[in-house]
Design a protein around this motif. Sequence first.
Motif, PDB file in Angstrom:
ATOM      1  N   ALA A 163     -49.234 -12.246 -77.362  1.00 41.16           N
ATOM      2  CA  ALA A 163     -47.618 -12.293 -77.433  1.00 41.16           C
ATOM      3  C   ALA A 163     -47.099 -12.129 -78.615  1.00 41.16           C
ATOM      4  CB  ALA A 163     -47.102 -13.260 -76.496  1.00 41.16           C
ATOM      5  N   TRP A 212     -47.904  -7.844 -77.822  1.00 43.02           N
ATOM      6  CA  TRP A 212     -48.538  -7.115 -76.673  1.00 43.02           C
ATOM      7  C   TRP A 212     -48.182  -7.822 -75.179  1.00 43.02           C
ATOM      8  CZ3 TRP A 212     -50.204  -2.550 -77.872  1.00 43.02           C
ATOM      9  CH2 TRP A 212     -50.886  -2.293 -79.073  1.00 43.02           C
ATOM     10  N   ALA A 213     -47.687  -7.137 -74.369  1.00 37.85           N
ATOM     11  CA  ALA A 213     -47.245  -7.656 -73.152  1.00 37.85           C
ATOM     12  C   ALA A 213     -48.411  -7.803 -72.230  1.00 37.85           C
ATOM     13  CB  ALA A 213     -46.112  -6.990 -72.556  1.00 37.85           C
ATOM     14  N   GLU A 218     -50.817  -9.213 -69.287  1.00 37.29           N
ATOM     15  CA  GLU A 218     -50.490 -10.089 -67.671  1.00 37.29           C
ATOM     16  C   GLU A 218     -51.809 -10.410 -67.233  1.00 37.29           C
ATOM     17  OE1 GLU A 218     -48.392  -8.831 -63.599  1.00 37.29           O
ATOM     18  OE2 GLU A 218     -48.562  -7.459 -65.111  1.00 37.29           O
TER      19      GLU A 218
END
Length: 247
Positions: free
Chosen positions: A197, A201-202, A204
């Motif tokens: 983060a 960078w996202a 998941e």
Amino acid sequence: MLRVLATRYTSALPELRRLLLDLGLVPGEEGEGWAVLDSHSGRVRLRSAERGSPQDGATVFGVEVRDPQEFARRTADDGGRAALEDSAGGPRVRITGPDGFAFTAEPASHAGRPVDADPDMTVRLEWNTPDLDGTAATLAAIGARPRPEPLLGPDLAREFTAKNGGVIAAVRAAAVSAGGLVLEYSGRRSELMPRLALAGWAAEEVTAEEAEGGSRPGGVVRVQIPTPDGRDVTILAAGPAGGAEMR
């Protein structure tokens, strides 16, 4: 020698290079339209592709060896299908599994491991196949070693390590294919997610492998990182989704 070499074709080479650096890989060789980055265990090669082309975002399964001729001989002696062929980089070996999947073993440029790469990050090759046993026999024939503590259960995968770096896995699937760009992280996932983060960078968490038969206590979490070429980079990390790891 045997070392994992995953090749990712991408229209976003600078962005993918930055992501890999953020994940703790270090620069190796670079040239016009390509770059090789070293993890503590295994390598990733990036090659430019035209945006939206069939190659864009694809990952090619491959390994590096010291001596292609000797590698081909030993693989054949151990029951594998290996054929020498010429390439722009010199002789290489094409290995074909019983399910028809084929990959190449290229001559290595060096055999050492980088000392400054993140020691918790490993490059993982995945061979998707309905024939786990046949694929496992092929991986054994090329000199890969059965993994003492696999991440996934035996109904899902057969896992091996390469002597000079990286993990190679036969993963149960309905159709034969090479997996995407996958890495493994053995450090604290509670530190990995904030680190991603902070770098923008996202990431998941999308799948707890424990629910699919993961063999380790607490399961394995699949962390997906979207990239500009439209294909995720995946990190497999031990520990329950959304929970604290016991270390």
